[in-house]
Design an enzyme around this catalytic site. Structure first.
Site, PDB file in Angstrom:
ATOM      1  N   CYS A 161      36.605  40.754  30.402  1.00 44.00           N
ATOM      2  CA  CYS A 161      37.042  41.359  31.655  1.00 44.00           C
ATOM      3  C   CYS A 161      38.162  42.376  31.425  1.00 44.00           C
ATOM      4  O   CYS A 161      38.840  42.358  30.397  1.00 44.00           O
ATOM      5  CB  CYS A 161      37.520  40.266  32.616  1.00 44.00           C
TER       6      CYS A 161
ATOM      7  N   ASP B 203      39.908  29.487  37.189  1.00 38.53           N
ATOM      8  CA  ASP B 203      40.988  30.178  36.496  1.00 38.53           C
ATOM      9  C   ASP B 203      42.280  29.389  36.641  1.00 38.53           C
ATOM     10  O   ASP B 203      42.391  28.494  37.492  1.00 38.53           O
ATOM     11  CB  ASP B 203      41.158  31.583  37.093  1.00 38.53           C
TER      12      ASP B 203
END
Length: 225
Positions: free
Chosen positions: A14, A137
């Site tokens: 990412c 996360d």
């Protein structure tokens, strides 16, 4: 171009900002490439830059557009111009808003859920009913400028053996050195990395990307019971 084989543990790189980094991710065997559309992030890219990056992605590399609490105008402006395969919502979007974004864009949606304790894990089920994937996360610290990409891990024991109704991905403080342990502890079949493979914020390191993907491929995935 022939599509690549899908590994047992799928990797998302990412915060890509350079064409060379997209190519490095694909070369290493990553499955997902993430582009950030959130100005406070040092990894944010413009619509023009994202279009150019998307053009670098080969067949089989899925392009993910990350947004934080986007309004409809931003959704239309970005996803009307940038060819992505999935939307990632990384803000405080409610399950209802996730469903709205999915309907408006016509794209699958991955919803990030920040975890610091059991009460956060309990929130995952509501999002799994409306999202196509869940990204688990580390919860951002109070007052943090970014909801993710802070290089922080959480206690993986909180999600050991977790069952989710849709595919899910583990993120937060992952590196080439710890991703194998994270997979073994949580059973994650998908992992996300950003700062853990960088030379500097927004600048990926091709050797670190290759090392991360290789470490994920070597990880001992526990059997589903």
């Amino acid at each position: 171009m022939k599509e690549r084989d899908v590994p047992e543990v799928r990797v998302k790189i990412c915060g890509l900002t350079r064409g060379a980094d997209v190519e490095a991710a694909a070369r290493a065997g990553a499955v997902y490439a993430g582009f950030v559309f959130f100005p406070p992030s040092p990894r944010c890219v413009s619509v023009k830059a994202a279009r150019e990056l998307a053009a670098c992605a080969p067949v089989g590399l899925l392009k993910v557009g990350l947004m934080v609490d986007p309004d409809d105008a931003l959704l239309d402006a970005v996803f009307g111009a940038v060819p992505v395969d999935m939307v990632q919502l990384h803000g405080r979007e409610t399950p209802e808003r996730v469903a709205e974004v999915r309907a408006r864009t016509g794209l699958p949606v991955m919803k990030a859920v920040g975890v610091a304790g059991h009460e956060d894990v309990a929130r995952i089920a509501a999002y799994a009913r409306v999202a196509d994937q869940i990204l688990i996360d580390a919860k951002a610290p109070a007052g943090a400028a970014l909801p993710g990409g802070n290089g922080l891990a959480f206690d993986w024991r909180l999600i050991a053996g977790l069952r989710v109704a849709v595919p899910w991905m583990l993120a937060g403080g992952l590196t080439p050195e710890n991703v194998g342990r994270a997979v073994a502890m949580t059973g994650a079949r998908q992992v996300d990395v950003s700062s853990g493979v960088e030379a500097a914020p927004g600048e990926k390191d091709a050797e670190k990307i290759a090392a991360f993907v290789a470490a994920a491929a070597r990880a001992e995935v526990p059997p589903v019971l």
